[in-house]
Structure formats: C-alpha cells, structure tokens
Design an enzyme around this catalytic site. Structure first.
Site, short mmCIF file in Angstrom:
data_model
loop_
_atom_site.label_atom_id
_atom_site.label_comp_id
_atom_site.label_asym_id
_atom_site.label_seq_id
_atom_site.Cartn_x
_atom_site.Cartn_y
_atom_site.Cartn_z
N HIS A 131 148.92 -8.98 69.31
CA HIS A 131 149.46 -9.95 70.29
C HIS A 131 150.11 -11.10 69.55
CE1 HIS A 131 145.60 -11.69 69.25
NE2 HIS A 131 145.82 -12.75 69.99
N HIS A 149 149.70 -14.29 68.99
CA HIS A 149 149.08 -15.54 68.55
C HIS A 149 149.22 -15.58 67.03
CE1 HIS A 149 146.41 -16.43 72.32
NE2 HIS A 149 147.59 -16.99 72.40
N ASP A 188 147.58 -16.44 64.46
CA ASP A 188 146.57 -15.97 63.51
C ASP A 188 146.57 -14.45 63.37
OD1 ASP A 188 145.66 -16.07 66.17
OD2 ASP A 188 143.56 -16.08 65.58
N HIS A 189 147.39 -13.76 64.19
CA HIS A 189 147.53 -12.31 64.09
C HIS A 189 148.94 -11.89 63.67
CE1 HIS A 189 143.70 -11.36 66.25
NE2 HIS A 189 143.83 -12.65 66.49
N HIS A 247 142.85 -10.65 77.41
CA HIS A 247 143.00 -11.89 76.64
C HIS A 247 143.89 -12.84 77.42
CE1 HIS A 247 142.50 -14.25 73.08
NE2 HIS A 247 143.74 -14.14 72.65
N ASP A 263 140.35 -9.94 70.00
CA ASP A 263 140.87 -10.87 71.00
C ASP A 263 140.80 -10.25 72.39
OD1 ASP A 263 142.88 -13.55 70.04
OD2 ASP A 263 141.59 -12.42 68.70
N HIS A 298 136.37 -11.47 63.52
CA HIS A 298 137.16 -12.47 64.25
C HIS A 298 136.29 -13.66 64.63
CE1 HIS A 298 139.94 -14.03 67.45
NE2 HIS A 298 140.83 -13.60 66.60
#
Lengths: 309, 309
Positions: free
Chosen positions: B61, B63, B65-66, B141, B212, B270
C-alpha cells in the site's frame, strides 16, 4: 563554532559502510541539513541529532542519492508530532515532489514547512538573519545543481581589559554593554564607545557545500575564504577525465579549489562506490600534496569548525 | 524450502535497531521482496542478498514506510548494470509513482521492469508458474492495501525403492523418469507408471504476508493452511481498540488468525515504535497463549520454511 556531522559520504549506490549524501551542520542548537539521500533520517538519529532541532533542509539537485530520503524525513517529523518551522530549499520542482508524495500517500504536515524553490534567476542570497546568511551558486553537473554556503556575520572584537581599566570602566554591567556594541556613560560623565575597548571585528564561520560538480566558478565563489569546504571528491586523481565527463571532481580538483580560494580546511566526500575504505588514505594523500589540511569524510564523523583567529 | 529474511520489522518511523517494512523470500535462487520502506536496499545488502537475484517486488500500500525505498532500490539495480527481469506488483498508481521519479530525476531502466497494477477488480491469482503461484486479497487498513501469499505447487510423492525393486525397475535412468512423473517401459515389456512407485504428492510451501491490517476475511483466506504467516502485530493485546481504529492488529489478533487458519508458524512483525526490544518477549508470550508456534521477527533474522511432512 559550528558542528559539522557527515551522515552519508557515498554517491549513487549505498555500501554497507557508507550511506548516501547527507551532511548536517549544528549551530546554536539549530540543525541545517544539506541533501537527504535514502537513509538520511536513520543516520540523523544514529548521530544523536534531534529531529526537533531541524530548521533548514537544502537539496542540491534531483538525483536520487541526494533526494530520496526527503519524503521519509518529512513524514517522520509529522509522526513525531513536532511543531517546528522547517525551511526547505531546492531546485524548482521540489514543491511538486513533496505534493506528489502527499497526494499519493494522503498525508499533511501540522508543522510549518516553507518550501523555497530555486531557479537560475534566484538571487544569490537565499536567507539572511542578523547572525548568518545562506547563499547559493550553480554547480557544474549533468542537471541543474546548487552549491550552498553558510556565512556567519562578523562577531564583535575581543574585549581589551587593560584598555577598559585604563579608561576607568568599572567591573560591572558597563563592560557587557560595551561588548555588545553599546556606548556607556561612566560616573564621571565620560562617555565610552565600543571601539575604544574592543579589538577589530572577528570573522564568523563560513562553510561551503559543493557536491556533484566538476570545478566551476560557482564553487570558487562559495569556497572563497571558507573555514570548511565540503567538496565533491568522487574519484581519485587518475580518473579526472571520467570525473569531469560525469560532472564530478577528483581529490586533486578539490585540493586545487581549496588552495586557490584560501580555505582553512578541506573535507573530501561523495566517494564513488569503487573507492573502498582502504583506498581513503591514498586519496587524502593525493589532495595533501596540493592542500595539506585535507580530511576524508566518513559516515558519522563529527568536526568542530572554528572561526579564523 | 524457502528462506524467509526479515529486512525491516518496524512501522511508521525507523528506530536505531529496527528498520521500516521489508521482507524477502529466497526460493531456488530467486528473491521475492514484500514491501520496500526507506533503507530496504541497505538491509538487502546487509542480509547478504544479491540484487541480481531480485525477481519480484510486491508493494502492499501507499504508506511511506512500505514504499519510500522503492525508487532507490530500482535505480540501484540500474546503476549496477543488471540485466534481469523484475516484476513489480502494487496498487493502482504504482506505475505513475515510478514514472514521476523517472521524469524528475531523468533516469531509465536498461533492465526489464514489468509493472502490474492491482485494483479491486484484479483476479486473486496474480502470477502463476509451473512451480508456484502468487495470490492477493484486500486487507482492512486505512487505504487500499494488499495482502499476498506465495504457494508452491505440490511436489511429486516420495520414491518407494522397495516397491520399485519388487516391480523390477532397474537402478538406472528409469527411476529418474518415474520420479519426474513419466511412465517407463522395462526390458520385459512391462509398463510402469509413476503412481506405482511414488507416494502421495507432497504439499509445497505456502507463505502468507498480511501487514497493515486489522483482522479480516482476506487475511484468513491467505493464511489458510500457510506454513508461515507473516502477520501485522503492531501493538500489544492491551491496545486492541486503538489497533483496530488505525487498521492494525495486536499479538493476540495475529495468534487467533493463525490458530483458526491451521498455520504452521506465526511471525509477528511491523511493531510500533512504542514497542522496545525488551518488550518483545512479553508480546510473544501473549501470542503463544493462543498459538504456541509464534516468533517475534527482528531485523535481519533468517528462517527456513519447510513444507509440511
């Protein structure tokens, strides 16, 4: 005095011992960050720097090794609930870069992010306070690239105690006022002016940051009389032709600029991935033949830059 | 057998001991990378993984941090002059994300990058070879998020030497052919078929990646009979309300899914920045009360995932 902290000293591709471009200056509790390659926010923390102290970010150009850490750094400031003001300077397009990430990832900033876009028409002085100013010059690279210099304003001269005693200035608040540039009236109605008890103004610190460039006029202008020159030194002297073709400098290029410009201390950085840790001593030697006060930067190395005496 | 290597086990903001999301699977010399937070390419190298072996990248996805390590990873492959084929899977918009960076930084790829965009209409099976397939399911999410599972095709059954001897199969190439699923003709004109000398087909390895997400049907579908479930475990059990509000799971959420779905081994990962290294043992204990075979992932930890016997 300004602390100079190298966060990443590599170029193009990160190595296990060398991160991508990021250099921090710490001055009176405020952090100035120059370039933000991937991993800069991790190195920032490893260096013990506090995100809450970050005030100025400068992006030299749009190559990933100088840029791709910026979205993560800015979102981490947000997630830390910081409420500071951050000024971001970079080439025209930097605002769209930030906006694109905000739109894709649907995030905003509760802190104040001022974005200053720079193009070839932007005046040389980017930012000025009573204590320092920041200027930029174009570098010689494969795309529009900015070099930067931070210059402190001159500080008042040294207080001459013997002269103050002779003039009858008492050991009290009058001396502090004179040091701060104010005239004072003594008990005997004599007026004493700062120039009577202070030596000549002392130069502030000047630090120039010129990465991703072959030798050029803009670099010379920024480096002029700098106390520290952080210089592109991607390749050893033997690879000068390739260095210049790719918009980079060698050890000896950097040393010659430092010598010509009256620099106090030269920091070689932005090393190619082909330069291993064991190669650094010979690279420094190449530079020292021309400019003795040369140092090879390594990740997380920290230096104190003092003004000229 | 598949190697599972955790590159980054944190969420949101990197810590000194915990990088952002990135998990690698190594299967028969090919690397599958799930998520690519900032710093993933550095962790990839620290783990001793070879960039030239990277074949598949999955982004769950949008975000940071990914995601924010992806441009750097892809440009580093280019700068290493690799000529492999890389398949990139991610939510619709991933192609524009790559193109935006290419336009801004003016770079191309000489290797073959196939971009596969996924939206709610994309069939569950994303990729299929004779040896394995990859499927996706939507997670629960705050924005469109993908979970993934890699499932190996069943392998031929175990060769029964005693049975082959009894049937008169000589000790030669006939046995290899039978193991590979081919019938053979013996010197006495007797035809022997694979099912006569092989045990029942053996299951391949299945690994599910569900990060997530709060507990949801898509996660259960991917986790069903998995040999390894890599599960969102952002918060301890005590923070379940907050976890679900933010589209995350707790230790006990993850354990309950693993138990319900007949998982062999549960990997918690995570973790929130509020979970320190000293907190991990108690988090694992929370999960083990429900599902004993639970492990807390740490950066660069490596596991071998074996098929069911």
């Amino acid at each position: 005095m300004i602390d100079l902290i190298f966060l990443g000293t590599g170029s193009a591709v990160p190595l296990s011992h060398r991160n991508l471009s990021g250099t921090a200056l710490l001055r009176k509790g405020e952090i100035f960050l120059f370039d933000c390659g991937e991993g800069t926010q991790m190195q920032f923390r490893r260096a013990g720097l506090k995100p809450s102290k970050l005030r100025y970010v400068f992006i030299s150009h749009f190559h990933g090794d100088h840029l791709f850490g910026l979205p993560g750094l800015l979102t981490s400031l947000q997630m830390a609930n910081l409420r500071q003001v951050v000024h971001l300077f970079g080439p025209k397009g930097i605002a769209e870069y930030i906006r694109f990430h905000q739109d894709l990832c649907n995030f905003g900033f509760d802190y104040v992010l001022h974005i200053h876009e720079i193009d070839e028409h932007t005046p040389a002085t980017l930012w000025q306070t009573s204590e320092f100013h920041i200027e930029w010059q174009p570098m010689q690279h494969r795309l529009f690239t900015l070099g930067f210099a931070l210059s402190e304003a001159p500080r008042p001269g040294k207080f001459d105690v013997q002269r103050a005693d002779a003039l009858g200035v008492p050991n009290g608040p009058e001396r502090g006022k004179l040091q701060n540039g104010e005239s004072v009236m003594l008990a005997n109605d004599a007026q004493i002016h700062p120039h009577q008890v202070l030596g000549p103004p002392r130069a502030g610190v000047k630090i120039a940051y010129c990465i991703d460039t072959s030798p050029c006029a803009g670099q010379e202008q920024l480096a002029r009389n700098a106390d520290a020159l952080i210089a592109d030194s991607t390749f050893p002297a033997s690879e000068q032709v390739w260095a210049h073709q790719t918009g980079h400098s060698t050890t000896t290029d950097a040393a010659e600029v430092a010598k010509r410009c009256g620099v106090q201390q030269l920091f070689l950085t932005h090393f190619s991935g082909t330069v291993g840790p064991a190669d650094l001593p010979s690279l420094v030697e190449e530079a020292r033949v021309i400019f003795p006060n040369a140092i090879a930067a390594t990740d997380l190395a920290r230096f104190k830059i003092l003004p000229k005496l």
